[in-house]
Structures are given as structure tokens and as C-alpha cells.
Design an enzyme around this catalytic site. Structure first.
Site, mmCIF file in Angstrom:
data_model
loop_
_atom_site.group_PDB
_atom_site.id
_atom_site.type_symbol
_atom_site.label_atom_id
_atom_site.label_comp_id
_atom_site.label_asym_id
_atom_site.label_seq_id
_atom_site.Cartn_x
_atom_site.Cartn_y
_atom_site.Cartn_z
ATOM 1 N N ARG A 58 0.831 -1.211 0.000
ATOM 2 C CA ARG A 58 0.000 0.000 0.000
ATOM 3 C C ARG A 58 0.864 1.258 0.000
ATOM 4 O O ARG A 58 0.548 2.257 -0.648
ATOM 5 C CB ARG A 58 -0.929 -0.012 1.218
ATOM 6 C CG ARG A 58 -1.894 1.177 1.274
ATOM 7 C CD ARG A 58 -2.833 1.063 2.453
ATOM 8 N NE ARG A 58 -3.770 2.191 2.489
ATOM 9 C CZ ARG A 58 -3.961 2.985 3.537
ATOM 10 N NH1 ARG A 58 -3.302 2.771 4.666
ATOM 11 N NH2 ARG A 58 -4.829 3.976 3.485
ATOM 12 N N HIS A 62 0.469 4.105 -2.801
ATOM 13 C CA HIS A 62 0.114 5.477 -2.443
ATOM 14 C C HIS A 62 1.216 6.459 -2.830
ATOM 15 O O HIS A 62 0.937 7.616 -3.151
ATOM 16 C CB HIS A 62 -0.199 5.577 -0.946
ATOM 17 C CG HIS A 62 -1.571 5.100 -0.601
ATOM 18 N ND1 HIS A 62 -2.424 5.792 0.228
ATOM 19 C CD2 HIS A 62 -2.257 3.993 -1.001
ATOM 20 C CE1 HIS A 62 -3.581 5.128 0.332
ATOM 21 N NE2 HIS A 62 -3.492 4.028 -0.404
ATOM 22 N N ASN A 87 -4.241 8.927 3.538
ATOM 23 C CA ASN A 87 -3.115 8.062 3.906
ATOM 24 C C ASN A 87 -3.205 7.553 5.341
ATOM 25 O O ASN A 87 -2.220 7.060 5.895
ATOM 26 C CB ASN A 87 -1.791 8.802 3.698
ATOM 27 C CG ASN A 87 -1.358 8.792 2.244
ATOM 28 O OD1 ASN A 87 -1.593 7.819 1.528
ATOM 29 N ND2 ASN A 87 -0.729 9.866 1.793
ATOM 30 N N HIS A 184 -5.754 -6.309 -2.545
ATOM 31 C CA HIS A 184 -6.552 -6.398 -1.318
ATOM 32 C C HIS A 184 -6.703 -7.835 -0.835
ATOM 33 O O HIS A 184 -7.240 -8.063 0.250
ATOM 34 C CB HIS A 184 -7.930 -5.767 -1.540
ATOM 35 C CG HIS A 184 -7.896 -4.272 -1.590
ATOM 36 N ND1 HIS A 184 -9.001 -3.503 -1.924
ATOM 37 C CD2 HIS A 184 -6.891 -3.388 -1.345
ATOM 38 C CE1 HIS A 184 -8.665 -2.224 -1.888
ATOM 39 N NE2 HIS A 184 -7.403 -2.128 -1.541
#
Length: 321
Positions: A58, A62, A87, A184
Site C-alpha cells: 500500500r 500510495h 493516507n 486487497h
């Protein structure tokens, strides 16, 4: 028509230029042990806490969505990216700093934080029984990190049209969108980010009708109304620690935790990709997902990278030089 053709050619050449500047083995002479050092660092943290794997993945994702894949998400500060609402819950910073510290001792001023993050994300997936791939390196670190620029990050509330635009703005298509969201399969979220689906979806006290009823009861047991909103729930409740196609089966069957994930089944274009991964033959289609995920991650890792004389090589990942 000629102007359009010339413009398209310029864009194509710019993409080729970026890809030619990033290459596998970029540090083969300047810091030959870089990948081994990053791998051993990620593995040491993973062995203590396997949930660090989705955290690192992640973190890289990001990073790439804001200012490109330039390590800007690693910069600390009250107005920096990592302090934006989008975030919330980012983790894995200490893993990157640890690897950076070791690399600075071996090869000072050579390896960028952005490359360490890209390599760590790959290793995190591999350690979770997912695919591995050759990571093109040569990224430089950015000097700008602003929380105000993190508004384009995907949100659990995003409709398909919004998700599509956010990905398209980074040169990623519907296929990339679904494939990357497949990460995910090893992720977690907190009750507060989806409990509205369980109790008050349209502010009239009902639940989201796209949730499978049996799964709804499971989620309500995990996240009671007005309960602890910080409780963590796996985004793939069937095999939360294993990188596989179970996540896509959940989306197909109405068992996705996040609204944005479940919406992938409601659009014809994204649904066809979900179905191709979910299928009925787990082994065969699982391999296909592995293959497509490798390609999508390499494509993501090329987003708006800084190379050559752009940016810098940070000495410490949490602050600019």
C-alpha cells in the site's frame, strides 16, 4: 490529423524514454547487493508480523499516485503526504528506513528511497505466496511532499467512474485498476471505513443491498453498530494472508468489504476482468492473475518517475537532503 499523430508520437517517445531510464540491474555495479539487503530486511519484519506485507504494498501504491513513484510519501512533516486523510493507516516506514540505513553504510548516496520502496513491495508480495518480478530501478527521490496533493488517491467511497478517472490520470486502464485492486487479497481495513454499508447505507437505517446476506451478518458481528471503529478486518476473509484469487471470488459473490471493491462487479468492463480472475478453476486462473499482477506492478512503478538529474538521492528517507 497530422498534429494529432505528432502529439501521439511525442507521448509514445516520452514513455519509451522513461522506460529506458529505468532498468533491471541499475545498481549492479554501484551497489550490487541492494536487492539482497532489501529482501533480507523485509523478510525479517515479515517473519515477526506478516501483516507488514500489505502495508508495504500500500505504501508503494500510495507513493506512486502522488508526485509519481518518487518516495515522497516517506517524507515526514505536518503538511506532508503521509498526514493526509487518504493516507490514514499507512505503515511500513520503519522497514524502508532500516533498509536505507544498511544501504547507506554499504553504498552511501547511491540507492534511492523510491527504489527501495518498489523493491520492498515486490518482496512483500513474494513472501505472501504471490508472484515475484524483476523490478526496473533507477528512480530518483522527490523533494516535495504535500498532503493537499493526496486528494487523487483512491477512496473506499469512490464510484467506478471516479476510480476509472483516478487510474486513467496515471496512465492505468480498467484492466490495471482491477488487477492492482486485487492486492486487497492480503490487505486489512478498519470498521469505520465500511460500517456505513452495514447499518446506514442510504441514511435510512438499511444495509448496502449488494452485500451477500450471510456475509452481512458476519461483518455486523465483527463491527457492531457504534462499536470499535478501529477494529481491523481482512479485505479477503477467506485467505487473508495468502496472495491468491480469493478476493475476486468474494467480489463476484457479494462478499467484498469495501464499497469501492464491490462496485467492480457492477460495471461491465471491470466485471469482466473480475470474472476472468475469479472463474471456477482456481489454479489456472490464479496463475493468470499472478502474471497480470506482475505486469500491472511494473506499469505502476513507471508512473511519473524521476530519473537522471531530477530529484535527489536522499540520505534519510524521511527528510530531503
Amino acid at each position: 490529423m497530422e498534429e494529432i499523430w505528432l502529439f501521439s508520437l511525442m507521448i509514445f517517445l516520452m514513455i519509451l524514454a522513461v522506460q529506458s531510464q529505468l532498468k533491471t540491474g541499475f545498481y549492479s555495479s554501484s551497489c550490487p547487493n541492494v536487492e539482497a539487503i532489501v529482501r533480507s530486511t523485509v523478510e525479517s519484519y515479515y517473519n515477526k508480523d506478516p501483516t507488514i506485507a500489505p502495508g508495504l504494498l500500500r505504501l508503494h501504491f500510495h507513493d506512486c499516485f502522488v508526485q509519481g513513484c518518487d518516495g515522497s510519501v516517506l517524507i515526514a512533516g505536518s503538511s506532508a503526504e503521509q498526514n493526509s486523510l487518504a493516507n490514514t493507516g499507512l505503515r511500513g516506514f520503519e522497514v524502508i528506513e532500516d533498509a536505507k540505513s544498511q544501504l547507506e553504510a554499504k553504498c552511501p548516496g547511491v540507492v534511492s528511497c523510491a527504489d527501495i520502496l518498489a523493491l520492498a513491495a515486490r518482496d512483500a508480495v513474494d513472501l505472501s505466496d504471490g508472484p515475484s518480478w524483476s523490478v526496473p530501478t533507477g528512480r530518483r527521490d522527490g523533494r516535495i511532499s504535500l498532503s493537499s496533493q493526496a486528494s487523487n488517491l483512491p477512496s473506499p467511497l469512490d464510484s467506478i467512474s471516479v476510480q476509472r478517472k483516478k487510474f486513467a490520470d496515471k496512465g492505468l486502464d480498467d484492466h490495471d485498476l482491477v488487477t492492482l485492486v486485487g492486492a486487497h487479497t492480503i490487505g486489512q481495513t478498519e470498521c469505520r471505513f465500511f460500517s456505513y454499508r452495514l447499518y446506514n447505507f442510504t441514511t435510512t437505517g438499511n444495509s448496502d443491498p449488494t452485500i451477500n446476506q450471510d456475509f452481512l451478518f458476519q461483518l455486523q458481528a465483527l463491527c457492531p453498530n457504534k462499536g470499535n471503529g478501529l477494529r481491523k478486518v481482512s479485505l479477503d476473509t477467506d485467505s487473508p494472508a495468502k496472495f491468491d484469487v480469493s478476493f475476486f471470488k468474494n467480489v463476484r459473490d457479494g462478499n467484498a468489504v469495501l464499497e469501492s471493491d464491490q462496485r467492480l462487479w457492477g460495471d461491465p468492463n471491470t466485471q469482466s476482468v473480475v470474472q476472468s480472475y475469479a472463474g471456477n478453476i482456481r489454479g489456472l486462473l490464479g496463475l493468470r492473475f499472478d502474471y497480470e499482477f506482475r505486469k500491472a506492478m511494473i506499469k505502476l512503478g513507471n508512473v511519473e518517475v524521476k530519473t537522471g538529474t531530477q530529484g535527489e538521492i536522499r540520505k534519510v528517507c524521511s527528510k530531503v537532503n
